[in-house]
Motif scaffolding. Structure first.
Motif, PDB file in Angstrom:
ATOM      1  N   LEU A 258       0.587   2.228  -4.418  1.00 12.59           N
ATOM      2  CA  LEU A 258       0.203   3.534  -4.951  1.00 12.59           C
ATOM      3  C   LEU A 258      -1.292   3.736  -4.750  1.00 12.59           C
ATOM      4  CD1 LEU A 258       0.736   6.097  -6.681  1.00 12.59           C
ATOM      5  CD2 LEU A 258       0.342   4.658  -8.701  1.00 12.59           C
ATOM      6  N   VAL A 259      -1.654   4.881  -4.210  1.00  8.62           N
ATOM      7  CA  VAL A 259      -3.059   5.189  -3.964  1.00  8.62           C
ATOM      8  C   VAL A 259      -3.299   6.659  -4.259  1.00  8.62           C
ATOM      9  CG1 VAL A 259      -2.676   5.680  -1.514  1.00  8.62           C
ATOM     10  CG2 VAL A 259      -4.929   4.917  -2.285  1.00  8.62           C
TER      11      VAL A 259
ATOM     12  N   LEU B 223      -5.084   2.562   2.631  1.00 10.67           N
ATOM     13  CA  LEU B 223      -4.219   1.393   2.570  1.00 10.67           C
ATOM     14  C   LEU B 223      -4.140   0.786   3.961  1.00 10.67           C
ATOM     15  CD1 LEU B 223      -1.139   2.527   0.414  1.00 10.67           C
ATOM     16  CD2 LEU B 223      -2.862   0.840  -0.230  1.00 10.67           C
ATOM     17  N   ARG B 224      -3.875  -0.509   4.009  1.00  6.85           N
ATOM     18  CA  ARG B 224      -3.659  -1.178   5.285  1.00  6.85           C
ATOM     19  C   ARG B 224      -2.319  -1.892   5.245  1.00  6.85           C
ATOM     20  NH1 ARG B 224      -6.225  -6.525   8.028  1.00  6.85           N
ATOM     21  NH2 ARG B 224      -6.308  -5.844  10.200  1.00  6.85           N
ATOM     22  N   LEU B 225      -1.421  -1.476   6.119  1.00  4.00           N
ATOM     23  CA  LEU B 225      -0.120  -2.112   6.229  1.00  4.00           C
ATOM     24  C   LEU B 225      -0.153  -3.191   7.304  1.00  4.00           C
ATOM     25  CD1 LEU B 225       2.245   1.008   6.155  1.00  4.00           C
ATOM     26  CD2 LEU B 225       1.274  -0.270   4.236  1.00  4.00           C
ATOM     27  N   SER B 226       0.608  -4.253   7.047  1.00  4.88           N
ATOM     28  CA  SER B 226       0.760  -5.326   8.026  1.00  4.88           C
ATOM     29  C   SER B 226       2.248  -5.596   8.236  1.00  4.88           C
ATOM     30  CB  SER B 226       0.095  -6.618   7.543  1.00  4.88           C
ATOM     31  OG  SER B 226      -1.281  -6.452   7.338  1.00  4.88           O
ATOM     32  N   CYS B 227       2.581  -6.031   9.431  1.00  3.46           N
ATOM     33  CA  CYS B 227       3.963  -6.407   9.749  1.00  3.46           C
ATOM     34  C   CYS B 227       3.903  -7.598  10.689  1.00  3.46           C
ATOM     35  CB  CYS B 227       4.694  -5.247  10.395  1.00  3.46           C
ATOM     36  SG  CYS B 227       6.345  -5.673  11.002  1.00  3.46           S
ATOM     37  N   ALA B 228       4.424  -8.725  10.227  1.00  3.20           N
ATOM     38  CA  ALA B 228       4.369  -9.965  11.003  1.00  3.20           C
ATOM     39  C   ALA B 228       5.773 -10.453  11.331  1.00  3.20           C
ATOM     40  CB  ALA B 228       3.622 -11.039  10.223  1.00  3.20           C
TER      41      ALA B 228
ATOM     42  N   GLN C 212       6.946   0.739   0.529  1.00  2.00           N
ATOM     43  CA  GLN C 212       6.716   2.054  -0.061  1.00  2.00           C
ATOM     44  C   GLN C 212       5.227   2.366  -0.123  1.00  2.00           C
ATOM     45  OE1 GLN C 212       9.024   4.469  -1.298  1.00  2.00           O
ATOM     46  NE2 GLN C 212       7.167   5.726  -1.417  1.00  2.00           N
ATOM     47  N   VAL C 213       4.884   3.549   0.335  1.00  2.91           N
ATOM     48  CA  VAL C 213       3.527   4.084   0.191  1.00  2.91           C
ATOM     49  C   VAL C 213       3.637   5.368  -0.617  1.00  2.91           C
ATOM     50  CG1 VAL C 213       1.565   5.108   1.383  1.00  2.91           C
ATOM     51  CG2 VAL C 213       2.656   3.053   2.318  1.00  2.91           C
ATOM     52  N   THR C 214       2.930   5.409  -1.732  1.00  8.38           N
ATOM     53  CA  THR C 214       2.934   6.584  -2.598  1.00  8.38           C
ATOM     54  C   THR C 214       1.508   7.072  -2.778  1.00  8.38           C
ATOM     55  OG1 THR C 214       4.887   5.771  -3.783  1.00  8.38           O
ATOM     56  CG2 THR C 214       3.590   7.507  -4.842  1.00  8.38           C
ATOM     57  N   VAL C 215       1.285   8.327  -2.430  1.00  2.50           N
ATOM     58  CA  VAL C 215      -0.038   8.939  -2.560  1.00  2.50           C
ATOM     59  C   VAL C 215       0.054   9.989  -3.662  1.00  2.50           C
ATOM     60  CG1 VAL C 215      -1.936  10.077  -1.392  1.00  2.50           C
ATOM     61  CG2 VAL C 215      -0.407   8.566  -0.106  1.00  2.50           C
TER      62      VAL C 215
ATOM     63  N   GLN D  26      -3.907   0.943   9.666  1.00  2.00           N
ATOM     64  CA  GLN D  26      -4.967   1.324   8.737  1.00  2.00           C
ATOM     65  C   GLN D  26      -4.821   2.805   8.444  1.00  2.00           C
ATOM     66  OE1 GLN D  26      -7.434  -0.575   7.185  1.00  2.00           O
ATOM     67  NE2 GLN D  26      -7.850   1.322   6.066  1.00  2.00           N
ATOM     68  N   MET D  27      -4.640   3.138   7.171  1.00  2.00           N
ATOM     69  CA  MET D  27      -4.414   4.524   6.777  1.00  2.00           C
ATOM     70  C   MET D  27      -5.558   4.979   5.880  1.00  2.00           C
ATOM     71  SD  MET D  27      -0.308   4.398   6.042  1.00  2.00           S
ATOM     72  CE  MET D  27      -0.477   3.351   4.618  1.00  2.00           C
ATOM     73  N   ASN D  28      -6.324   5.941   6.352  1.00  2.00           N
ATOM     74  CA  ASN D  28      -7.446   6.489   5.595  1.00  2.00           C
ATOM     75  C   ASN D  28      -7.172   7.948   5.247  1.00  2.00           C
ATOM     76  OD1 ASN D  28      -8.825   4.018   5.974  1.00  2.00           O
ATOM     77  ND2 ASN D  28      -9.716   4.752   7.900  1.00  2.00           N
ATOM     78  N   SER D  29      -7.951   8.458   4.317  1.00  2.00           N
ATOM     79  CA  SER D  29      -7.835   9.870   3.907  1.00  2.00           C
ATOM     80  C   SER D  29      -6.384  10.240   3.623  1.00  2.00           C
ATOM     81  CB  SER D  29      -8.408  10.786   4.994  1.00  2.00           C
ATOM     82  OG  SER D  29      -9.760  10.460   5.256  1.00  2.00           O
ATOM     83  N   LEU D  30      -5.730   9.408   2.854  1.00  2.00           N
ATOM     84  CA  LEU D  30      -4.305   9.614   2.598  1.00  2.00           C
ATOM     85  C   LEU D  30      -4.045  10.886   1.817  1.00  2.00           C
ATOM     86  CD1 LEU D  30      -3.345   5.920   1.962  1.00  2.00           C
ATOM     87  CD2 LEU D  30      -2.208   7.426   3.600  1.00  2.00           C
ATOM     88  N   LYS D  31      -2.918  11.520   2.135  1.00  2.00           N
ATOM     89  CA  LYS D  31      -2.512  12.769   1.512  1.00  2.00           C
ATOM     90  C   LYS D  31      -1.160  12.566   0.824  1.00  2.00           C
ATOM     91  CE  LYS D  31      -4.572  15.326   5.373  1.00  2.00           C
ATOM     92  NZ  LYS D  31      -4.324  16.320   6.452  1.00  2.00           N
ATOM     93  N   PRO D  32      -0.847  13.397  -0.151  1.00  2.00           N
ATOM     94  CA  PRO D  32       0.464  13.277  -0.804  1.00  2.00           C
ATOM     95  C   PRO D  32       1.627  13.347   0.184  1.00  2.00           C
ATOM     96  CG  PRO D  32      -0.978  14.667  -2.101  1.00  2.00           C
ATOM     97  CD  PRO D  32      -1.707  14.372  -0.831  1.00  2.00           C
TER      98      PRO D  32
END
Length: 115
Positions: free
Chosen positions: A11-12, A18-23, A110-113, A81-87
């Motif tokens: 939640l942001v 936010l920074r997502l990673s997938c390995a 889950q990413v919640t803005v 890398q996700m900046n300036s996130l919007k709803p």
């Protein structure tokens, strides 16, 4: 058995980052494309960003200038890398790896803005 494990969601507030990673774990052939998709409630899953083996990237228009995709081939990992996130960025984000013979999906994060 290959598994993709994602992390970094949460939640942001609007304007945050936010920074997502997938390995990938397990034995996997050369990964050609690495992609991030998202699915918002009531909508179909759609491509957000992609990065090829040679580093060429693609972004959907709605995230251009705000999101950056990158990859570490040695670690078999892709980042978003996700900046300036919007709803309207609120969604379940899933990674997708494509090899010469098959493809793999992560479980989604889950990413919640929201304020």
């Amino acid at each position: 058995q290959v598994q993709l494990v994602e992390s970094g969601g949460g939640l942001v507030q609007p304007g945050g980052s936010l920074r997502l990673s997938c390995a990938a774990s397990g034995s996997i052939r050369t990964i050609n494309a690495m992609r991030w998709y998202r699915q918002a409630p009531g909508k179909e899953r759609s491509l957000v960003a992609s990065i090829a083996t040679n580093g060429v990237t693609y972004y959907v228009d709605s995230v251009k200038g705000r999101f950056t995709i990158s990859r570490d081939n040695d670690k078999k990992t892709v980042y978003l890398q996700m900046n300036s996130l919007k709803p309207e960025d609120t969604a379940v984000y899933s990674c997708n790896f494509i090899t010469s013979t098959t493809y793999y999906w992560g479980q989604g994060t889950q990413v919640t803005v929201s304020s």
